[in-house]
Scaffold this motif. Sequence first.
Motif, short mmCIF file in Angstrom:
data_model
loop_
_atom_site.label_atom_id
_atom_site.label_comp_id
_atom_site.label_asym_id
_atom_site.label_seq_id
_atom_site.Cartn_x
_atom_site.Cartn_y
_atom_site.Cartn_z
N LYS A 111 0.83 -1.21 0.00
CA LYS A 111 0.00 0.00 0.00
C LYS A 111 0.87 1.26 0.00
N GLY A 112 0.49 2.22 -0.82
CA GLY A 112 1.27 3.46 -0.87
C GLY A 112 2.19 3.52 -2.08
N GLY A 113 2.52 2.36 -2.63
CA GLY A 113 3.34 2.32 -3.84
C GLY A 113 4.75 2.85 -3.64
N VAL A 114 5.33 3.34 -4.72
CA VAL A 114 6.74 3.77 -4.71
C VAL A 114 6.87 5.14 -4.02
N SER A 115 7.67 5.20 -2.98
CA SER A 115 7.92 6.48 -2.33
C SER A 115 9.19 7.12 -2.88
N MET A 116 10.16 6.27 -3.23
CA MET A 116 11.43 6.73 -3.81
C MET A 116 11.96 5.62 -4.70
N SER A 117 12.76 6.01 -5.65
CA SER A 117 13.44 5.01 -6.46
C SER A 117 14.80 5.56 -6.86
N HIS A 118 15.81 4.70 -6.82
CA HIS A 118 17.17 5.14 -7.14
C HIS A 118 17.95 4.09 -7.89
N PHE A 119 19.02 4.56 -8.55
CA PHE A 119 20.10 3.67 -8.96
C PHE A 119 21.11 3.70 -7.82
N HIS A 120 21.54 2.53 -7.41
CA HIS A 120 22.55 2.41 -6.36
C HIS A 120 23.78 1.70 -6.92
N ALA A 172 12.50 11.66 -12.74
CA ALA A 172 11.06 11.85 -12.87
C ALA A 172 10.68 12.83 -11.78
N GLU A 173 9.76 13.74 -12.06
CA GLU A 173 9.46 14.79 -11.09
C GLU A 173 8.87 14.23 -9.80
N LYS A 174 8.04 13.20 -9.98
CA LYS A 174 7.34 12.66 -8.83
C LYS A 174 7.17 11.17 -9.06
N CYS A 175 7.22 10.38 -8.01
CA CYS A 175 6.95 8.95 -8.19
C CYS A 175 5.47 8.79 -8.51
N ALA A 176 5.15 7.87 -9.40
CA ALA A 176 3.75 7.64 -9.77
C ALA A 176 3.01 7.07 -8.57
N GLU A 177 1.71 7.37 -8.48
CA GLU A 177 0.92 6.83 -7.38
C GLU A 177 0.43 5.43 -7.74
N PRO A 209 6.45 2.96 1.55
CA PRO A 209 6.26 3.31 2.96
C PRO A 209 6.44 2.10 3.89
N LEU A 210 6.00 0.92 3.44
CA LEU A 210 6.13 -0.28 4.27
C LEU A 210 7.59 -0.76 4.34
N ASP A 211 8.31 -0.60 3.24
CA ASP A 211 9.70 -1.03 3.18
C ASP A 211 10.60 0.14 2.79
N PRO A 212 10.85 1.03 3.77
CA PRO A 212 11.62 2.24 3.44
C PRO A 212 13.04 1.94 2.94
N LYS A 213 13.60 0.79 3.33
CA LYS A 213 14.96 0.47 2.85
C LYS A 213 14.92 -0.12 1.44
N GLY A 214 13.74 -0.50 1.01
CA GLY A 214 13.60 -1.06 -0.32
C GLY A 214 12.66 -2.26 -0.30
N GLU A 215 11.76 -2.32 -1.29
CA GLU A 215 10.80 -3.43 -1.35
C GLU A 215 11.19 -4.44 -2.43
N VAL A 216 11.55 -3.92 -3.61
CA VAL A 216 12.05 -4.80 -4.67
C VAL A 216 13.28 -4.15 -5.30
N SER A 217 14.25 -4.99 -5.65
CA SER A 217 15.44 -4.46 -6.29
C SER A 217 16.04 -5.51 -7.22
N GLY A 218 16.97 -5.06 -8.05
CA GLY A 218 17.63 -5.98 -8.97
C GLY A 218 18.85 -5.34 -9.61
#
Length: 223
Positions: A111-120, A172-177, A209-218
């Motif tokens: 719930k809440g979707g993407v709050s942030m997204s980055h290249f690490h 992207a200006e804002k993460c999509a809802e 929001p549920l996984d502030p450290k990251g929910e999915v990555s690759g």
Amino acid sequence: MALSSLPKAAFLLLATLALTYSALTISDSHTKKEKGPPAAKHGDVEKAWSNAGNGQRITVFTADLTTANENKLGKKVNPQTPKDAQGFFIGAYNSLTHRMRFMLGYSHLSKGGVSMSHFHMQCKGDGKEPPICKPGQPSGPIIQTICGMPTHPGMMSDWPKTQADKGKHTLAEKCAEGTNGYIMGIWTVEEPYRKGLMEGKVFVNLHTPLDPKGEVSGLLTKQ
Ligand SMILES: [Cu+2]
């Protein structure tokens, strides 16, 4: 049309077509600049593709974004994270312009979707890495914001001097809802990160929001 109703295969096909077009456009303009040999008058498209492979101008990267990868990074997702949470990444990197044209999609996020997204950058701490990696300390610092925070340099102590296209610091200006969606963008990869990118050390992380450290990555993998 909602992404949820679009099978992943069809979405990937669309992304591939879009990226193929941009890759060919880039190859074509380059060929023109070079005033290619007369033999290039016919079969330009084929030639562009073979150039893309042989000249190593265009490298296609993909990544499956999963909670399992997140756990491998030691970020342990919340037990309430939906089991189907997932995403994918596809990008075409031009080694002449250093631009990565990409698309990433995701579905069934919490719930809440993407709050942030980055290249690490995946740092091994072996001391032979870009300055953003802290010597002797394995880590995964942000090297570019895709959407969300941080939006300006200096907000993170280890923020690199990265300038995204058109003076924006996020792609992207804002993460999509929503819990399903996609993001498209162009990342101009700065010099210190190009080697790591080609060596498969860059990963995409979607935070929620549920996984502030990251929910999915690759990890971005060369095709
Ligand atoms: Cu991140």
